[in-house]
Enzyme design. Structure first.
Site, PDB file in Angstrom:
ATOM      1  N   GLU A  66       1.810  -8.440   3.017  1.00  0.00           N
ATOM      2  CA  GLU A  66       2.612  -7.319   3.522  1.00  0.00           C
ATOM      3  C   GLU A  66       4.017  -7.748   3.925  1.00  0.00           C
ATOM      4  O   GLU A  66       5.003  -7.100   3.582  1.00  0.00           O
ATOM      5  CB  GLU A  66       1.891  -6.705   4.717  1.00  0.00           C
ATOM      6  CG  GLU A  66       2.626  -5.541   5.340  1.00  0.00           C
ATOM      7  CD  GLU A  66       1.934  -5.085   6.617  1.00  0.00           C
ATOM      8  OE1 GLU A  66       2.614  -4.490   7.448  1.00  0.00           O
ATOM      9  OE2 GLU A  66       0.731  -5.337   6.755  1.00  0.00           O
ATOM     10  N   ASP A  67       4.125  -8.868   4.664  1.00  0.00           N
ATOM     11  CA  ASP A  67       5.415  -9.256   5.245  1.00  0.00           C
ATOM     12  C   ASP A  67       6.222 -10.220   4.380  1.00  0.00           C
ATOM     13  O   ASP A  67       7.451 -10.206   4.421  1.00  0.00           O
ATOM     14  CB  ASP A  67       5.195  -9.907   6.622  1.00  0.00           C
ATOM     15  CG  ASP A  67       4.700  -8.905   7.654  1.00  0.00           C
ATOM     16  OD1 ASP A  67       4.775  -7.696   7.373  1.00  0.00           O
ATOM     17  OD2 ASP A  67       4.242  -9.337   8.726  1.00  0.00           O
TER      18      ASP A  67
END
Length: 708
Positions: A66-67
């Site tokens: 996600e990051d």
């Protein structure tokens, strides 16, 4: 972690930590701490549950997709497919463009819940992630705090309860409460802190007496006091209209004994020590809760006449009560026959998520169905062969049929409960014996959607209506929409300029899909037609003159929308004013074509009308209303012995079903008590008869219908 993982597993976990640390290098949390502190804290929570190495690695890596843009393929290459699948199930869908934040959130939950259905470790790691985020929520802006806390209370708290993770359930609930209602939380915290000193003497006396009595009976036990959570106190005060002192006057104790048989021996011993309160005993050992919870619950009259609640269980039951499915989940492949009862129940629920997903195309609809099944209140009924089936409270005979099998539900033509024929909509109660009668040629009826309670039944009915009757549903939906448009002076030829906005706000891709929804009963044609009219009136396109083909002006005041109270999700009766037949109605048309119905004098409705005057339409009750409606009343009484029983008896003789009853002091008249009832009635005439009969009870001074 080193206590239960092998050296080779520890090596893999350390490798996952190093990779995560490298990926998050330079990234900081809102609190100013290095970001790696968060995955480490999540992994620490998972280690407390003794999750396996793959789950620990997923906990450390859960934000790298996600990051940091790490691909699933890279994770497969480095750490293997199982770990990559867990991380992928935990990752949000930031790369996909959604029409709204609500749709994006629903799709995130759908993905997470489906990943959990395939591997329960996904939700265990996700709950650990959410727990640490809630513990460190203080550094977030206020609006984000409220959004995350609300999401936690609405979705993650019920999931934790459903899986029996009671420690996590309670902590998440407390943290969410503190951020949603900080002033109420602080006030209750101070009140509880000051009250503890006054309670210490009573608690010590009860503990000493119970310990000595059980020891004298030869029962090895561990007895301790149970502290109520602040949210538990707040919820009880709000739901039962109790004062703080009334809630805190109930003392709670847990008794952990050494064997199954001694649970019942301890129960008998306690009943000989203190007088039991009638109707306050529950045996969750013989019939466990859905999440595997087992205990005996009893309430006794203790010293000074105070109620004392006891939970009696074995050490194994206590471990499951606190840690639920995490207490002994099998991560290896195993035969279902070797699973515990708890694991089989959890497996069945997770499998039902997959069934609902297969029948539901829309993420928001999927989440709606799942949330219905998450709330813990249950009824336990029996098949003719004495198998116990657990269903949500309020479930109908038709829900039971779909719980047995989708095909059984689809082909249901009649139901027999306790050897008597009942309607398919009949609500089931604890101990009912239910038999389903089917016919191969039978098929679901769109009206079923208005009264089934479970997500599984609702999604199965909609799926079957869409697939088997799609052509018929499309034709019916088109006809109903055309008729509704004509009543407003509109024609289908006038739709193209607003069709794109109409489909966007209704979350459907084509006009045919919208018509199918109308045909299967999930939308009301008159409401869709009103929505179209509103779009045309508010359009900035000068070519939309709102005149029909003969040049006549459209009707300035269309006929009111007729409702019957059983339209399902497309029409909702406002909980603020609880309309009943005979009330003058007004309706708020939402952007998704659903209708919220208020009484004309509802204060909440009046405030909303000042903000959006163009979205309110006239609504009237239909003639053929074959159901009852909830209504709140407040009865002011002079307290005397037996008056509550007399009021309840008078309600029963007036043919009013009691749904809820509460009692507290009247703040305006200290000498009076107020009884609050929610009753089910037919209409205003029936309500007037009920109130007239209640006034004959000696001691009743005033009766009000509550609208707030």
């Amino acid at each position: 972690m080193a206590e239960y993982l092998t050296p080779s597993e520890l090596k893999k976990v350390k490798e996952a930590y190093r990779f995560s640390d490298e990926m998050h290098l330079g990234q900081m949390r809102k609190s100013g701490e290095p970001y790696i502190s968060h995955p480490l804290a999540v992994a620490e929570i998972c280690a407390d549950w003794k999750l396996d190495a793959q789950a620990m690695m997923a906990a450390l890596l859960h934000d790298v997709i996600e990051d940091q843009g790490v691909t699933k393929e890279e994770l497969i290459e480095r750490f293997g497919a199982p770990v990559a699948a867990l991380v992928d199930g935990l990752s949000k869908l930031d790369k996909i463009e959604f029409q709204s934040q609500i749709e994006a959130q629903a799709e995130n939950f759908r993905k997470m819940l489906l990943a959990m259905a395939r591997d329960v470790r996904v939700i265990l790691v996700k709950l650990a992630d959410r727990l640490h985020n809630m513990r460190t929520l203080g550094s977030m802006p206020p609006d984000k705090k409220r959004r995350i806390a609300s999401e936690t209370m609405e979705v993650y708290v019920p999931i934790a309860h459903r899986l029996g993770l009671n420690n996590i359930y309670r902590e998440l609930q407390e943290l969410a409460f503190s951020h949603l209602y900080p002033l109420r939380h602080r006030t209750l915290y101070k009140a509880v802190k000051s009250a503890r000193g006054n309670r210490r003497e009573v608690v010590s006396r009860i503990l000493e007496t119970v310990n000595s009595t059980l020891t004298a009976a030869g029962i090895q036990s561990l007895v301790d006091g149970r502290e109520k959570t602040l949210y538990g106190i707040y919820r009880k005060m709000r739901n039962k209209h109790l004062s703080f002192s009334q809630v805190l006057d109930v003392y709670g104790f847990r008794v952990v004994v050494d064997s199954f048989a001694n649970c019942y021996v301890a129960l008998g011993t306690l009943h000989s020590l203190y007088q039991p309160m009638p109707g306050k005993f529950k045996d969750y050992i013989a019939i466990p809760k859905l999440n595997g919870y087992q205990s005996l619950h009893t309430t006794l009259i203790g010293p000074y006449g105070t109620p004392v609640e006891f939970q009696i269980r074995t050490a194994d039951m206590h471990r499951v009560a606190e840690s639920g499915v995490a207490a002994h989940w099998l991560y290896k492949e195993d035969d279902e026959g070797n699973l515990t009862d708890l694991q089989q129940r959890t497996h069945a629920w997770l499998q039902s998520l997959l069934d609902i997903q297969q029948q539901t195309g829309d993420s928001a609809e999927f989440l709606e169905h799942v949330k219905v099944d998450l709330f813990p209140d249950s009824v336990y009924v029996f098949t003719p062969k004495s198998k116990i089936i657990a269903l949500p409270r309020g479930a109908t005979a038709l829900d039971f049929a779909y719980n047995i099998h989708t095909d059984v539900g689809d082909q249901t033509i009649a139901v027999v409960v306790n050897h008597e024929a009942v309607e398919l909509r009949a609500e089931l109660h604890n101990g009912d014996i239910v038999e389903i009668i089917t016919a191969p040629t039978a098929r679901p009826n769109p009206n079923w959607l208005s009264y089934v309670r479970t997500g599984k039944a609702r999604s199965a009915i909609r799926h079957r209506l869409r697939t088997f009757n799609q052509t018929e549903s499309l034709a019916l939906g088109k006809r109903l929409l055309q008729e509704s448009l004509e009543m407003l002076g509109l024609t289908a030829e006038m739709l193209p300029p607003v069709i794109e906005r109409l489909l966007g706000e209704s979350s459907t891709k084509t006009l045919d899909e919208l018509c199918i929804d109308i045909g299967v009963g999930t939308r009301m044609a008159p409401l869709v037609a009103r929505h179209i009219m509103g779009l045309m009136e508010n359009s900035m396109d000068p070519d939309l003159s709102l005149r029909d083909v003969e040049g006549r002006k459209l009707p300035s005041k269309p006929d009111p929308v007729v409702i019957h109270g059983n339209e399902g999700a497309s029409v909702q009766l406002g909980q603020c004013c609880q309309p009943i037949p005979g009330d003058v109605l007004i309706g708020y048309l939402k952007h998704d074509q659903a209708l919220i119905v208020h009484t004309e004098d509802c204060e909440t409705g009046k405030r909303q009308r000042e903000k959006e005057t163009d979205r309110w339409i006239e609504v009237v009750w239909g003639d053929d209303l074959k159901r009852r409606f909830n209504c709140r009343i407040k009865v002011l009484i002079n307290t005397r012995k037996g008056i509550l029983a007399q009021v309840a008896m008078q309600l029963g003789e007036s043919d009013a079903n009691i749904v809820y009853v509460g009692m507290d002091e009247d703040p305006q008249h200290g000498s009076l008590q107020q009884l609050r009832f929610t009753i089910q009635i037919e209409d205003r005439v029936h309500l007037a008869r009920v109130l007239r009969n209640l006034r004959t009870v000696e001691g009743v001074t005033r009766i009000l219908r509550e609208r707030s």
